[in-house]
Design a protein around this motif. Structure first.
Motif, short mmCIF file in Angstrom:
data_model
loop_
_atom_site.label_atom_id
_atom_site.label_comp_id
_atom_site.label_asym_id
_atom_site.label_seq_id
_atom_site.Cartn_x
_atom_site.Cartn_y
_atom_site.Cartn_z
N ARG A 173 0.86 -1.18 0.00
CA ARG A 173 0.00 0.00 0.00
C ARG A 173 0.90 1.24 0.00
O ARG A 173 1.58 1.53 0.96
CB ARG A 173 -0.86 -0.03 1.27
CG ARG A 173 -1.89 1.04 1.33
CD ARG A 173 -2.31 1.18 2.77
NE ARG A 173 -3.05 0.01 3.22
CZ ARG A 173 -4.38 -0.01 3.32
NH1 ARG A 173 -5.09 1.01 2.99
NH2 ARG A 173 -4.97 -1.08 3.76
N PRO A 181 1.90 5.10 0.18
CA PRO A 181 1.30 6.26 0.82
C PRO A 181 0.57 7.09 -0.22
O PRO A 181 1.20 7.76 -1.03
CB PRO A 181 2.50 7.02 1.40
CG PRO A 181 3.72 6.37 0.87
CD PRO A 181 3.36 5.07 0.27
N ALA A 227 -3.77 10.68 0.49
CA ALA A 227 -4.02 11.09 1.87
C ALA A 227 -2.71 11.37 2.59
O ALA A 227 -2.53 12.40 3.23
CB ALA A 227 -4.79 10.01 2.62
N GLY A 228 -1.75 10.43 2.42
CA GLY A 228 -0.45 10.59 3.06
C GLY A 228 0.25 11.84 2.56
O GLY A 228 0.84 12.59 3.34
N GLN A 283 -1.09 14.58 1.46
CA GLN A 283 -1.68 15.79 2.02
C GLN A 283 -1.24 16.02 3.46
O GLN A 283 -1.01 17.15 3.87
CB GLN A 283 -3.20 15.72 1.96
CG GLN A 283 -3.72 16.04 0.56
CD GLN A 283 -5.15 15.64 0.39
OE1 GLN A 283 -5.85 15.45 1.37
NE2 GLN A 283 -5.59 15.52 -0.83
N ILE A 284 -1.10 14.91 4.19
CA ILE A 284 -0.63 15.06 5.57
C ILE A 284 0.78 15.64 5.56
O ILE A 284 1.10 16.55 6.30
CB ILE A 284 -0.65 13.70 6.30
CG1 ILE A 284 -2.10 13.26 6.45
CG2 ILE A 284 0.02 13.80 7.64
CD1 ILE A 284 -2.25 11.82 6.86
N ARG A 338 0.73 19.32 4.81
CA ARG A 338 0.23 20.13 5.90
C ARG A 338 1.35 20.41 6.91
O ARG A 338 1.43 21.47 7.47
CB ARG A 338 -0.91 19.39 6.58
CG ARG A 338 -1.74 20.27 7.46
CD ARG A 338 -2.99 19.55 7.88
NE ARG A 338 -2.65 18.39 8.68
CZ ARG A 338 -3.00 17.16 8.37
NH1 ARG A 338 -3.66 16.91 7.27
NH2 ARG A 338 -2.68 16.17 9.15
N HIS A 339 2.24 19.38 7.08
CA HIS A 339 3.32 19.58 8.02
C HIS A 339 4.23 20.70 7.55
O HIS A 339 4.74 21.46 8.35
CB HIS A 339 4.13 18.29 8.18
CG HIS A 339 3.36 17.26 8.94
ND1 HIS A 339 2.54 17.61 9.98
CD2 HIS A 339 3.27 15.93 8.81
CE1 HIS A 339 1.98 16.51 10.46
NE2 HIS A 339 2.40 15.49 9.76
#
Lengths: 304, 322
Positions: B13, B15, B18-19, B21-22, B25-26
């Protein structure tokens, strides 16, 4: 003919294909023999033995409900039930919270495979290995954890020999072995939550705690429910750790239901009574599963 | 219950969005001042990692220590009285006097035998069970026969029966077959069947494109041939993952082996460790020897894991129920 397969349906003008029954029977034969001999048959005979007096030396004698009557009047049985439930509560309570924290931290901090591998490492060793290692680490005189406790100013604790501590100790040792695995299951669930939800909430000024309470927790709920069902069923079947460390002692303080079943069968040769105890455990597990499934609506997902 | 609550592999799987975007954001967050939240989060993470890793280090540290030195200097974070006596006792390379002098019980422990037994059980169960379940999964996925869905549901239902319930009756069955204290007796209950494996492989076989199979059939290949030359090779990744998980389960299994094995001829490592632990000499347990033994018992799994960590880690998830 049951041709309920998906992709044949997409090719409508199909020829009538030949039936594979003979080949299929050949292909499922080994697995079916295994299923019937070692899962279905024992399920039936196990229930039968619970109504018999059976010492394995002589054939089982039908005694009706005697084993069950003895069980309901047996204080050791009720105590083992109490001990088992206490174990499950501590084990599952701590493990779920810790695993959730690790999973959320991983989601927020890193996608590193190395980190996830390290987190999973305890799950690879057997319960027996985990038990012996913690028997040493938590040893009253020489265990490094007790030396650490004394160093920070506490008295050493007899983790394995105290009636108060033994069940929390066993529960936490098993948390150590399973928390990483549980965290990775929850982490997989977190990955399915769309990132734009967090982004949108953040632009509205939501903080981390609000994000967790309003987005993470509700959307993770179905996965969390399934993880709980799995881990609780596993937790009720605790045996290895106790068998290697305390054998049920001190007194009956860690005599969980499985330990009591094992000792009845292999120390007392009361296979009939042990079978009745197993039926009790089976019933408990079924009740737990269905109650939880019904309470949490585990099959539904808020994302659908 | 058709959605069995079991972890089901999905192949590597990545990333996904979704990964990503996280991660983005950081970056935006890192712009405003010192990220105390992130520092705190890492601190908590590091504490959990230490709790996870420390016992492994402690096994190694104790195994390499001398038993007598452990009693006088239990708090040292490094090995005390560095030696390999623990490992020598495990593998029977010490004579009785040396062993007792070093705090061992002096009883002979036939570790090579237990290691061999464990390898034999885990390997046989893995190969036979994976193959038998792959055949069944193929029948449930690709063959057309009356009653297919019903029989599959019965297999699925057996996932609900907890292991404990089958142990006692299975022991009596194995006893009646005269297989107590044999490796075959240990293997037999799980040799041919794991409903989870069938459920898991069926998912993958369902996803093999049907066109490939049809083409081979039109060329005159039989279904048996299709299974061996097309379906199995095309599913090698999930088959390997499943085999790894099966090997791990068989290697770490304790309760059933404890019931069935009584002597060295069928004793596997997990049971032997329990016996070794119970043989404490009068002076207190031989911790150095015990830790060496647990390391030896855990090593094969840790090595397998080191080789296939990525595959295993990424296989843990719930794709089967989505």
């Amino acid at each position: 003919m049951t041709t309920a397969t998906t992709s044949t349906r997409s090719a409508p003008p199909r020829r009538r294909k030949k039936d594979d029954t003979k080949l299929a029977l050949l292909f499922i034969a080994p697995a079916t023999v295994g299923l019937l001999a070692f899962l279905v048959w024992p399920l039936l005979t196990g229930i039968y033995y619970s109504f018999t007096e059976y010492t394995t030396l002589t054939p089982p004698q039908w005694v009706g409900f005697e084993n069950y009557q003895a069980m309901f009047a047996d204080p050791v049985f009720w105590n083992s039930l109490k001990v088992t439930v206490l174990y499950v509560l501590i084990n599952i309570g701590v493990q779920t919270v810790v695993a959730l924290v690790i999973a959320v931290l991983m989601q927020r901090l890193t996608q590193s495979t190395l980190l996830r591998s390290l987190v999973l490492a305890p799950y690879l060793v057997s319960n027996v290995v985990a038990a012996i290692v913690f028997l040493w680490i938590l040893d009253t005189q020489l265990g490094i954890f007790n030396i650490f406790l004394q160093w920070i100013g506490f008295d050493p604790i007899a983790f394995w020999a105290s009636e108060t501590w033994v069940i929390p100790t066993v529960a936490l040792v098993n948390v150590w072995r399973h928390m990483g695995y549980t965290a990775l299951l929850l982490f997989a669930g977190l990955q399915a939550i769309p990132g734009h939800l967090y982004e949108a909430a953040r632009t509205e000024g939501a903080g981390e705690i609000t994000l967790f309470r309003r987005i993470t927790l509700p959307l993770l709920r179905p996965i969390l429910a399934l993880v709980l069902i799995m881990t609780i069923i596993g937790s009720f079947q605790v045996f290895d750790t106790i068998s290697v460390t305390t054998q049920g002692g001190p007194a009956d303080a860690s005599r969980v239901l499985q330990m009591y079943i094992y000792q009845n069968a292999f120390a007392e040769y009361q296979f009939g009574y042990a079978s009745a105890l197993s039926v009790a455990l089976l019933v408990i597990l079924m009740v737990v599963t269905f109650t939880q499934y019904w309470l949490t609506n585990a099959g539904k997902s808020d994302l659908d | 219950m058709t959605t069995a609550p079991h972890p089901v592999t999905d192949e590597v799987r990545e990333p996904g969005p979704a990964g990503q975007q996280i991660a983005d954001r950081h970056v935006t967050r890192a712009k405003r001042g010192i990220p105390w939240g992130r520092i705190l989060a890492w601190a908590v993470m590091v504490i959990f990692l230490l709790i996870t890793i420390f016992p492994f280090y402690w096994m190694l540290r104790t195994a390499l220590s001398s038993n007598n030195a452990l009693a006088t200097d239990p708090g040292s974070l490094l090995p005390v009285g560095l030696n390999t006596g623990g490992f020598e006792r495990v593998f029977g390379m010490q004579d009785v006097e040396t062993a007792i002098a070093q705090g061992g019980s002096g009883a002979s422990i036939n570790f090579w035998r237990y290691l061999l037994n464990s390898v034999a059980v885990a390997t046989t169960v893995t190969i036979v069970q994976t193959f038998s379940c792959a055949m069944a999964a193929y029948a449930f996925s690709r063959l057309r026969w009356r009653g297919r869905e019903t029989v599959f549901l019965i297999f699925l239902g057996s996932l609900m029966v907890p292991q404990i319930f089958t142990l006692l009756p299975n022991f009596i069955l194995i006893k009646n077959l005269g297989l107590v204290d044999t490796l075959l007796g240990i293997m037999l209950p799980t040799l041919f069947i794991s409903s989870f494996a069938i459920f898991f492989l069926r998912q993958f076989f369902n996803n093999v494109p049907r066109e490939v199979e049809e083409a081979a059939l039109i060329d005159g290949a039989s279904k048996v041939r299709v299974f061996f030359t097309l379906i199995l090779p095309m599913s090698s990744a999930p088959l390997a993952t499943l085999a790894l998980l099966t090997y791990m389960t068989a290697w770490n299994e304790y309760f059933w082996s404890l019931m069935v094995s009584y002597t060295d001829q069928s004793r596997v490592l997990t049971v032997a460790l329990g016996v070794f632990r119970a043989q404490a000499p009068g002076t207190g347990p031989d911790w150095s020897g015990l830790m060496a033994a647990t390391l030896v018992a855990a090593a094969p799994m840790l090595i397998l894991f080191a080789l296939f960590a990525k595959k295993i880690v990424n296989s843990i998830g719930f794709s089967g129920i989505k």
